[in-house]
Design a protein around this motif. Structure first.
Motif, mmCIF file in Angstrom:
data_model
loop_
_atom_site.group_PDB
_atom_site.id
_atom_site.type_symbol
_atom_site.label_atom_id
_atom_site.label_comp_id
_atom_site.label_asym_id
_atom_site.label_seq_id
_atom_site.Cartn_x
_atom_site.Cartn_y
_atom_site.Cartn_z
ATOM 1 N N LYS A 188 1.031 -1.439 0.255
ATOM 2 C CA LYS A 188 -0.170 0.194 0.083
ATOM 3 C C LYS A 188 1.479 1.342 0.446
ATOM 4 O O LYS A 188 1.584 1.228 0.388
ATOM 5 C CB LYS A 188 -1.134 -0.074 1.319
ATOM 6 C CG LYS A 188 -1.876 -0.829 1.220
ATOM 7 C CD LYS A 188 -2.805 -0.964 2.566
ATOM 8 C CE LYS A 188 -4.584 -2.597 2.105
ATOM 9 N NZ LYS A 188 -5.173 -1.795 3.517
ATOM 10 N N GLU B 62 -1.459 -1.219 -4.558
ATOM 11 C CA GLU B 62 -2.477 -0.591 -3.702
ATOM 12 C C GLU B 62 -2.139 1.169 -3.655
ATOM 13 O O GLU B 62 -0.950 1.012 -2.900
ATOM 14 C CB GLU B 62 -2.720 -0.998 -2.505
ATOM 15 C CG GLU B 62 -4.701 -0.490 -2.363
ATOM 16 C CD GLU B 62 -5.510 -1.056 -0.625
ATOM 17 O OE1 GLU B 62 -6.339 -0.763 -0.322
ATOM 18 O OE2 GLU B 62 -4.802 -2.556 -0.913
ATOM 19 N N VAL C 210 -3.666 4.844 -2.180
ATOM 20 C CA VAL C 210 -4.082 5.377 -0.715
ATOM 21 C C VAL C 210 -3.627 6.659 -0.735
ATOM 22 O O VAL C 210 -3.454 7.321 -0.773
ATOM 23 C CB VAL C 210 -3.355 4.466 0.742
ATOM 24 C CG1 VAL C 210 -4.211 5.389 1.730
ATOM 25 C CG2 VAL C 210 -3.776 2.921 0.828
ATOM 26 N N THR D 46 -6.476 8.661 -7.180
ATOM 27 C CA THR D 46 -7.449 7.643 -7.768
ATOM 28 C C THR D 46 -7.903 7.223 -8.699
ATOM 29 O O THR D 46 -7.764 6.154 -9.531
ATOM 30 C CB THR D 46 -8.254 8.486 -6.877
ATOM 31 O OG1 THR D 46 -8.661 8.475 -5.020
ATOM 32 C CG2 THR D 46 -10.179 7.265 -7.526
ATOM 33 N N LYS E 100 -6.348 -0.540 -7.197
ATOM 34 C CA LYS E 100 -7.995 -0.273 -5.966
ATOM 35 C C LYS E 100 -6.970 0.418 -5.557
ATOM 36 O O LYS E 100 -5.659 0.821 -4.724
ATOM 37 C CB LYS E 100 -7.036 -1.973 -4.596
ATOM 38 C CG LYS E 100 -8.167 -1.787 -4.015
ATOM 39 C CD LYS E 100 -8.068 -2.965 -2.494
ATOM 40 C CE LYS E 100 -9.066 -3.108 -1.346
ATOM 41 N NZ LYS E 100 -9.011 -4.105 -0.637
ATOM 42 N N LEU F 88 -7.776 3.030 -1.426
ATOM 43 C CA LEU F 88 -7.769 2.884 -0.281
ATOM 44 C C LEU F 88 -8.201 4.303 -0.176
ATOM 45 O O LEU F 88 -7.358 5.682 0.007
ATOM 46 C CB LEU F 88 -7.739 2.181 1.178
ATOM 47 C CG LEU F 88 -7.516 2.472 1.993
ATOM 48 C CD1 LEU F 88 -9.289 2.526 2.606
ATOM 49 C CD2 LEU F 88 -6.466 2.180 3.709
ATOM 50 N N PRO G 57 -13.267 5.957 -3.788
ATOM 51 C CA PRO G 57 -12.290 4.642 -3.475
ATOM 52 C C PRO G 57 -12.994 3.129 -3.541
ATOM 53 O O PRO G 57 -14.126 3.048 -3.660
ATOM 54 C CB PRO G 57 -11.966 5.280 -2.140
ATOM 55 C CG PRO G 57 -12.864 5.531 -1.755
ATOM 56 C CD PRO G 57 -14.195 6.364 -2.480
ATOM 57 N N ASP G 58 -12.441 2.362 -3.360
ATOM 58 C CA ASP G 58 -12.810 0.900 -3.393
ATOM 59 C C ASP G 58 -13.347 0.490 -2.004
ATOM 60 O O ASP G 58 -14.453 0.154 -1.659
ATOM 61 C CB ASP G 58 -11.902 -0.546 -3.842
ATOM 62 C CG ASP G 58 -11.892 0.237 -5.428
ATOM 63 O OD1 ASP G 58 -12.528 -0.046 -6.153
ATOM 64 O OD2 ASP G 58 -10.604 0.546 -5.367
ATOM 65 N N GLU G 59 -12.600 1.699 -0.984
ATOM 66 C CA GLU G 59 -12.444 1.184 0.329
ATOM 67 C C GLU G 59 -12.735 2.472 1.208
ATOM 68 O O GLU G 59 -11.606 3.461 0.819
ATOM 69 C CB GLU G 59 -11.757 -0.116 1.046
ATOM 70 C CG GLU G 59 -11.841 -0.662 2.630
ATOM 71 C CD GLU G 59 -11.480 -1.193 2.931
ATOM 72 O OE1 GLU G 59 -11.086 -1.512 3.862
ATOM 73 O OE2 GLU G 59 -10.857 -1.355 1.795
ATOM 74 N N GLU G 60 -13.427 3.213 2.080
ATOM 75 C CA GLU G 60 -12.986 4.108 2.792
ATOM 76 C C GLU G 60 -12.986 3.487 4.188
ATOM 77 O O GLU G 60 -13.930 2.943 4.921
ATOM 78 C CB GLU G 60 -14.087 5.170 3.089
ATOM 79 C CG GLU G 60 -14.295 6.173 3.102
ATOM 80 C CD GLU G 60 -15.500 7.374 3.252
ATOM 81 O OE1 GLU G 60 -15.292 8.332 3.740
ATOM 82 O OE2 GLU G 60 -16.523 7.437 2.599
ATOM 83 N N THR H 22 -0.185 1.935 5.686
ATOM 84 C CA THR H 22 1.073 2.322 4.269
ATOM 85 C C THR H 22 2.320 2.050 4.468
ATOM 86 O O THR H 22 2.603 1.787 5.373
ATOM 87 C CB THR H 22 0.204 3.627 3.655
ATOM 88 O OG1 THR H 22 1.092 5.078 4.174
ATOM 89 C CG2 THR H 22 -0.904 3.665 3.424
#
Length: 200
Positions: free
Chosen positions: A18, A50, A52, A64, A73, A75, A97-100, A117
């Motif tokens: 990350k 990934e 972040v 992003t 991906k 985050l 994002p894909d995830e928060e 990260t």
């Protein structure tokens, strides 16, 4: 600046997965810093990393979008104030994002993002960027030799680092934590060189 001497001797299984993107929220699509963040995130995503960020505009949104273009991906580590803050950009509805992960306040957001990260890239920005750089830099110094690598994106950083070395009580060893790079390709090559040293 002295050549980077990245070591993780106490943690030989450390790998980079990350990557945090830190930088100004004011940059627009036509600005070079935005383009650099986009292209860097795209290249890293294409290579399996990934991305972040803090869920805001500028460098955050650019990373992003770049990750999306690279089929990667994203985050977002965010902070939602109870009421608008005049000097805080907040989240960006275009940065999806894909995830928060939602945090308590600005400082908690930065802490959670840096803790979760494996490497931090700092682009051009303003006061918020300086605070993020300070937090990751001192954290890496305190936890050395288990420090997380820090990339300063853009050759303009050399003048800033030189000024800090001349006018403040910052040692050469502290400066060695930082790696100044000027292109997405250089960033990828540097990250892969770290992974190679760890036998990844």
């Amino acid at each position: 600046m002295p050549e980077e001497t990245f070591t993780l001797a106490a943690n030989p299984t450390y790998t980079i997965n990350k990557i945090a993107f830190l930088g100004g929220a004011a940059w627009k699509e036509n600005d070079q810093t935005y383009k650099d963040a986009y292209e860097t995130a795209k290249l890293l995503a294409q290579n399996g990393y990934e991305i972040v960020n803090g869920g805001g505009p500028g460098v955050m949104r650019a990373s992003t979008y770049g990750a999306r273009a690279g089929k990667g991906k994203v985050l977002a580590v965010t902070y939602h104030p109870n009421k608008p803050k005049r000097h805080y950009e907040g989240t960006d509805p275009l940065n999806i994002p894909d995830e928060e992960v939602v945090t308590l306040d600005y400082f908690d957001r930065t802490k959670v993002m840096l803790q979760n990260t494996d490497l931090h890239i700092v682009f051009n920005g303003s006061l918020g960027t300086l605070s993020e750089l300070g937090m990751t830099w001192i954290s890496s110094w305190i936890h050395e030799p288990n420090k997380k690598p820090i990339i300063l994106y853009g050759l303009f950083w050399q003048d800033i680092v030189n000024a800090l070395a001349v006018h403040m009580c910052i040692s050469a060893e502290e400066i060695k934590i930082l790696k100044i790079l000027g292109s997405p390709t250089e960033v990828l090559e540097y990250i892969k060189s770290i992974d190679a040293k760890q036998g990844v």
